[in-house]
Design a protein around this motif. Structure first.
Motif, PDB file in Angstrom:
ATOM      1  N   ARG A   1     -69.618  25.408  25.404  1.00  0.00           N
ATOM      2  CA  ARG A   1     -68.204  25.582  25.727  1.00  0.00           C
ATOM      3  C   ARG A   1     -67.332  25.306  24.500  1.00  0.00           C
ATOM      4  O   ARG A   1     -67.623  24.402  23.726  1.00  0.00           O
ATOM      5  CB  ARG A   1     -67.808  24.661  26.867  1.00  0.00           C
ATOM      6  CG  ARG A   1     -68.429  25.041  28.204  1.00  0.00           C
ATOM      7  CD  ARG A   1     -68.045  24.032  29.276  1.00  0.00           C
ATOM      8  NE  ARG A   1     -68.560  22.705  28.957  1.00  0.00           N
ATOM      9  CZ  ARG A   1     -68.381  21.642  29.729  1.00  0.00           C
ATOM     10  NH1 ARG A   1     -67.669  21.737  30.848  1.00  0.00           N
ATOM     11  NH2 ARG A   1     -68.884  20.478  29.374  1.00  0.00           N
ATOM     12  N   PRO A   2     -66.250  26.041  24.350  1.00  0.00           N
ATOM     13  CA  PRO A   2     -65.373  25.798  23.191  1.00  0.00           C
ATOM     14  C   PRO A   2     -64.636  24.464  23.350  1.00  0.00           C
ATOM     15  O   PRO A   2     -64.266  24.061  24.452  1.00  0.00           O
ATOM     16  CB  PRO A   2     -64.398  26.980  23.223  1.00  0.00           C
ATOM     17  CG  PRO A   2     -64.390  27.416  24.660  1.00  0.00           C
ATOM     18  CD  PRO A   2     -65.796  27.175  25.175  1.00  0.00           C
ATOM     19  N   ILE A   3     -64.421  23.809  22.225  1.00  0.00           N
ATOM     20  CA  ILE A   3     -63.704  22.536  22.232  1.00  0.00           C
ATOM     21  C   ILE A   3     -62.218  22.826  22.123  1.00  0.00           C
ATOM     22  O   ILE A   3     -61.783  23.528  21.206  1.00  0.00           O
ATOM     23  CB  ILE A   3     -64.162  21.653  21.063  1.00  0.00           C
ATOM     24  CG1 ILE A   3     -65.654  21.355  21.176  1.00  0.00           C
ATOM     25  CG2 ILE A   3     -63.357  20.357  21.033  1.00  0.00           C
ATOM     26  CD1 ILE A   3     -66.193  20.552  20.021  1.00  0.00           C
ATOM     27  N   PRO A   4     -61.434  22.322  23.064  1.00  0.00           N
ATOM     28  CA  PRO A   4     -59.986  22.591  22.991  1.00  0.00           C
ATOM     29  C   PRO A   4     -59.390  21.970  21.742  1.00  0.00           C
ATOM     30  O   PRO A   4     -59.807  20.893  21.302  1.00  0.00           O
ATOM     31  CB  PRO A   4     -59.438  21.936  24.271  1.00  0.00           C
ATOM     32  CG  PRO A   4     -60.466  20.895  24.626  1.00  0.00           C
ATOM     33  CD  PRO A   4     -61.790  21.450  24.186  1.00  0.00           C
ATOM     34  N   PRO A   5     -58.428  22.624  21.136  1.00  0.00           N
ATOM     35  CA  PRO A   5     -57.798  22.057  19.926  1.00  0.00           C
ATOM     36  C   PRO A   5     -57.029  20.778  20.258  1.00  0.00           C
ATOM     37  O   PRO A   5     -56.502  20.613  21.360  1.00  0.00           O
ATOM     38  CB  PRO A   5     -56.850  23.171  19.467  1.00  0.00           C
ATOM     39  CG  PRO A   5     -56.575  23.961  20.705  1.00  0.00           C
ATOM     40  CD  PRO A   5     -57.818  23.915  21.527  1.00  0.00           C
ATOM     41  N   LEU A   6     -56.970  19.867  19.298  1.00  0.00           N
ATOM     42  CA  LEU A   6     -56.316  18.589  19.509  1.00  0.00           C
ATOM     43  C   LEU A   6     -55.385  18.320  18.335  1.00  0.00           C
ATOM     44  O   LEU A   6     -55.840  18.072  17.218  1.00  0.00           O
ATOM     45  CB  LEU A   6     -57.355  17.468  19.650  1.00  0.00           C
ATOM     46  CG  LEU A   6     -56.874  16.147  20.266  1.00  0.00           C
ATOM     47  CD1 LEU A   6     -58.059  15.385  20.865  1.00  0.00           C
ATOM     48  CD2 LEU A   6     -56.212  15.277  19.227  1.00  0.00           C
ATOM     49  N   ASN A   7     -54.114  18.431  18.578  1.00  0.00           N
ATOM     50  CA  ASN A   7     -53.099  18.168  17.568  1.00  0.00           C
ATOM     51  C   ASN A   7     -52.188  17.043  18.050  1.00  0.00           C
ATOM     52  O   ASN A   7     -51.840  16.967  19.235  1.00  0.00           O
ATOM     53  CB  ASN A   7     -52.270  19.431  17.299  1.00  0.00           C
ATOM     54  CG  ASN A   7     -53.133  20.570  16.780  1.00  0.00           C
ATOM     55  OD1 ASN A   7     -53.953  20.370  15.873  1.00  0.00           O
ATOM     56  ND2 ASN A   7     -52.980  21.754  17.371  1.00  0.00           N
ATOM     57  N   LEU A   8     -51.797  16.165  17.143  1.00  0.00           N
ATOM     58  CA  LEU A   8     -50.991  14.997  17.488  1.00  0.00           C
ATOM     59  C   LEU A   8     -49.600  15.119  16.903  1.00  0.00           C
ATOM     60  O   LEU A   8     -49.414  15.597  15.776  1.00  0.00           O
ATOM     61  CB  LEU A   8     -51.644  13.711  16.955  1.00  0.00           C
ATOM     62  CG  LEU A   8     -53.047  13.378  17.436  1.00  0.00           C
ATOM     63  CD1 LEU A   8     -53.537  12.104  16.763  1.00  0.00           C
ATOM     64  CD2 LEU A   8     -53.075  13.217  18.947  1.00  0.00           C
ATOM     65  N   THR A   9     -48.615  14.670  17.678  1.00  0.00           N
ATOM     66  CA  THR A   9     -47.266  14.513  17.139  1.00  0.00           C
ATOM     67  C   THR A   9     -47.194  13.157  16.421  1.00  0.00           C
ATOM     68  O   THR A   9     -48.077  12.305  16.576  1.00  0.00           O
ATOM     69  CB  THR A   9     -46.216  14.574  18.260  1.00  0.00           C
ATOM     70  OG1 THR A   9     -46.392  13.438  19.128  1.00  0.00           O
ATOM     71  CG2 THR A   9     -46.356  15.851  19.073  1.00  0.00           C
ATOM     72  N   GLU A  10     -46.136  12.952  15.652  1.00  0.00           N
ATOM     73  CA  GLU A  10     -45.988  11.685  14.947  1.00  0.00           C
ATOM     74  C   GLU A  10     -45.850  10.516  15.927  1.00  0.00           C
ATOM     75  O   GLU A  10     -46.398   9.432  15.715  1.00  0.00           O
ATOM     76  CB  GLU A  10     -44.761  11.752  14.026  1.00  0.00           C
ATOM     77  CG  GLU A  10     -44.958  12.622  12.801  1.00  0.00           C
ATOM     78  CD  GLU A  10     -46.105  12.110  11.926  1.00  0.00           C
ATOM     79  OE1 GLU A  10     -46.251  10.872  11.808  1.00  0.00           O
ATOM     80  OE2 GLU A  10     -46.833  12.945  11.373  1.00  0.00           O
ATOM     81  N   THR A  11     -45.133  10.745  17.023  1.00  0.00           N
ATOM     82  CA  THR A  11     -44.967   9.683  18.030  1.00  0.00           C
ATOM     83  C   THR A  11     -46.301   9.325  18.658  1.00  0.00           C
ATOM     84  O   THR A  11     -46.625   8.141  18.848  1.00  0.00           O
ATOM     85  CB  THR A  11     -43.969  10.128  19.113  1.00  0.00           C
ATOM     86  OG1 THR A  11     -42.719  10.447  18.511  1.00  0.00           O
ATOM     87  CG2 THR A  11     -43.769   9.033  20.147  1.00  0.00           C
ATOM     88  N   GLU A  12     -47.098  10.351  18.989  1.00  0.00           N
ATOM     89  CA  GLU A  12     -48.407  10.106  19.596  1.00  0.00           C
ATOM     90  C   GLU A  12     -49.334   9.394  18.614  1.00  0.00           C
ATOM     91  O   GLU A  12     -50.079   8.481  18.987  1.00  0.00           O
ATOM     92  CB  GLU A  12     -49.025  11.429  20.052  1.00  0.00           C
ATOM     93  CG  GLU A  12     -48.325  12.054  21.240  1.00  0.00           C
ATOM     94  CD  GLU A  12     -48.874  13.430  21.575  1.00  0.00           C
ATOM     95  OE1 GLU A  12     -48.685  13.886  22.712  1.00  0.00           O
ATOM     96  OE2 GLU A  12     -49.488  14.065  20.682  1.00  0.00           O
ATOM     97  N   ARG A  13     -49.300   9.802  17.345  1.00  0.00           N
ATOM     98  CA  ARG A  13     -50.167   9.171  16.353  1.00  0.00           C
ATOM     99  C   ARG A  13     -49.801   7.692  16.177  1.00  0.00           C
ATOM    100  O   ARG A  13     -50.689   6.835  16.093  1.00  0.00           O
ATOM    101  CB  ARG A  13     -50.065   9.900  15.018  1.00  0.00           C
ATOM    102  CG  ARG A  13     -51.047   9.412  13.957  1.00  0.00           C
ATOM    103  CD  ARG A  13     -50.906  10.226  12.693  1.00  0.00           C
ATOM    104  NE  ARG A  13     -51.206  11.627  12.928  1.00  0.00           N
ATOM    105  CZ  ARG A  13     -52.436  12.139  12.918  1.00  0.00           C
ATOM    106  NH1 ARG A  13     -53.477  11.333  12.693  1.00  0.00           N
ATOM    107  NH2 ARG A  13     -52.625  13.422  13.126  1.00  0.00           N
ATOM    108  N   GLU A  14     -48.519   7.389  16.133  1.00  0.00           N
ATOM    109  CA  GLU A  14     -48.105   5.983  15.993  1.00  0.00           C
ATOM    110  C   GLU A  14     -48.550   5.152  17.200  1.00  0.00           C
ATOM    111  O   GLU A  14     -49.021   4.022  17.055  1.00  0.00           O
ATOM    112  CB  GLU A  14     -46.585   5.912  15.831  1.00  0.00           C
ATOM    113  CG  GLU A  14     -46.089   6.466  14.514  1.00  0.00           C
ATOM    114  CD  GLU A  14     -44.576   6.444  14.425  1.00  0.00           C
ATOM    115  OE1 GLU A  14     -43.938   5.984  15.405  1.00  0.00           O
ATOM    116  OE2 GLU A  14     -44.028   6.877  13.389  1.00  0.00           O
TER     117      GLU A  14
END
Length: 260
Positions: A5-18
């Motif tokens: 199965r393909p792995i869904p992309p995972l991108n973080l916002t600056e707020t989420e990363r903090e």
């Protein structure tokens, strides 16, 4: 060629990363949440689930589970879901009522609440009241006195008195004589510091006396024997008489000695 199965992309916002970095740095509490945060941070760097699992010592299926929940629900997806079980029987309002009664009132026939009396007044069980008290570190049955001595010779005096108690002279009888204030109508010179969560009730060491009978007691420091007398008048001579009677009772075997 890639399989599975393909792995869904995972991108973080600056707020989420903090927020994830803050959760991941927790040294003691919420370690499960800290581990999930480290998984997502590692996945956001482009690592595969198996690589993240090997790095953090978990199963790849576990990494896949939390990656998917984060993609679907973002930060809220990393929090624990409500577990199944019986619903709560004690509401927040009931807990608040117990805390308010404990901290802001006293029973009519006592100086402080007990689990039995508060349970009867609040309509809850004794075990429920006890759990609430323990959860908020409340101990209504305890109190302390506080004082900072301004006497420049305070340390020397304490050493002299304690040294006499611990090492009295040979063939000597050491007595500690004082009036006991528990049966007198007393009013503290300063308002007492009320009980709070994690802090027992505190009051000043000194007080104003409003009368009633005086209980004089002599303590034989060596044997722990206590001799007490009640007197209507509060006079210095009573202490001397009390010491004389204690010595006679101890050394002469007299059952009663007339007042001086």
């Amino acid at each position: 060629m890639r399989t599975g199965r393909p792995i869904p992309p995972l991108n973080l916002t600056e707020t989420e990363r903090e927020a994830l970095q803050r959760w991941a740095r927790r040294p003691k509490s919420a370690q499960a949440l800290a581990l999930r945060a480290r998984m997502i941070l590692s996945c956001a760097e482009g690592n595969a689930n198996k690589a993240v699992a090997g790095k953090l010592g978990v199963r790849s299926q576990t990494v896949g589970k939390w990656r998917k929940r984060f993609v679907e629900r973002r930060l809220d997806g990393l929090l624990d879901e409500p577990r199944p079980g019986a619903p709560r029987k004690v509401s927040d309002a009931a807990v608040e009522r117990v805390l308010t009664m404990t901290l802001e009132s006293t029973p009519q026939d006592a100086t402080h609440w007990s689990t039995r009396s508060l349970a009867a007044a609040s309509g809850l069980s004794r075990s429920t009241v006890n759990r609430i008290w323990r959860a908020f570190s409340l101990q209504p049955h305890r109190n302390e006195t506080f004082k900072l001595s301004k006497d420049p010779l305070f340390i020397e005096k304490v050493r002299d008195i304690v040294g006499l108690y611990l090492h009295p002279p040979d063939r000597a009888l050491v007595l500690c004589v004082d009036e006991k204030s528990q049966i007198q109508a007393l009013d503290r010179t300063q308002p007492l510091l009320p009980m709070r969560p994690g802090q027992i009730e505190r009051r000043t060491h000194d007080y104003k006396r409003h009368g009633t009978t005086s209980l004089f007691a002599a303590l034989d420091v060596k044997t722990g024997t206590v001799i007490g007398q009640l007197h209507r008048r509060h006079r210095r001579e009573r202490r001397i008489t009390m010491s004389f009677r204690a010595v006679c009772s101890r050394e002469c075997g007299a059952r009663s000695v007339p007042d001086a």
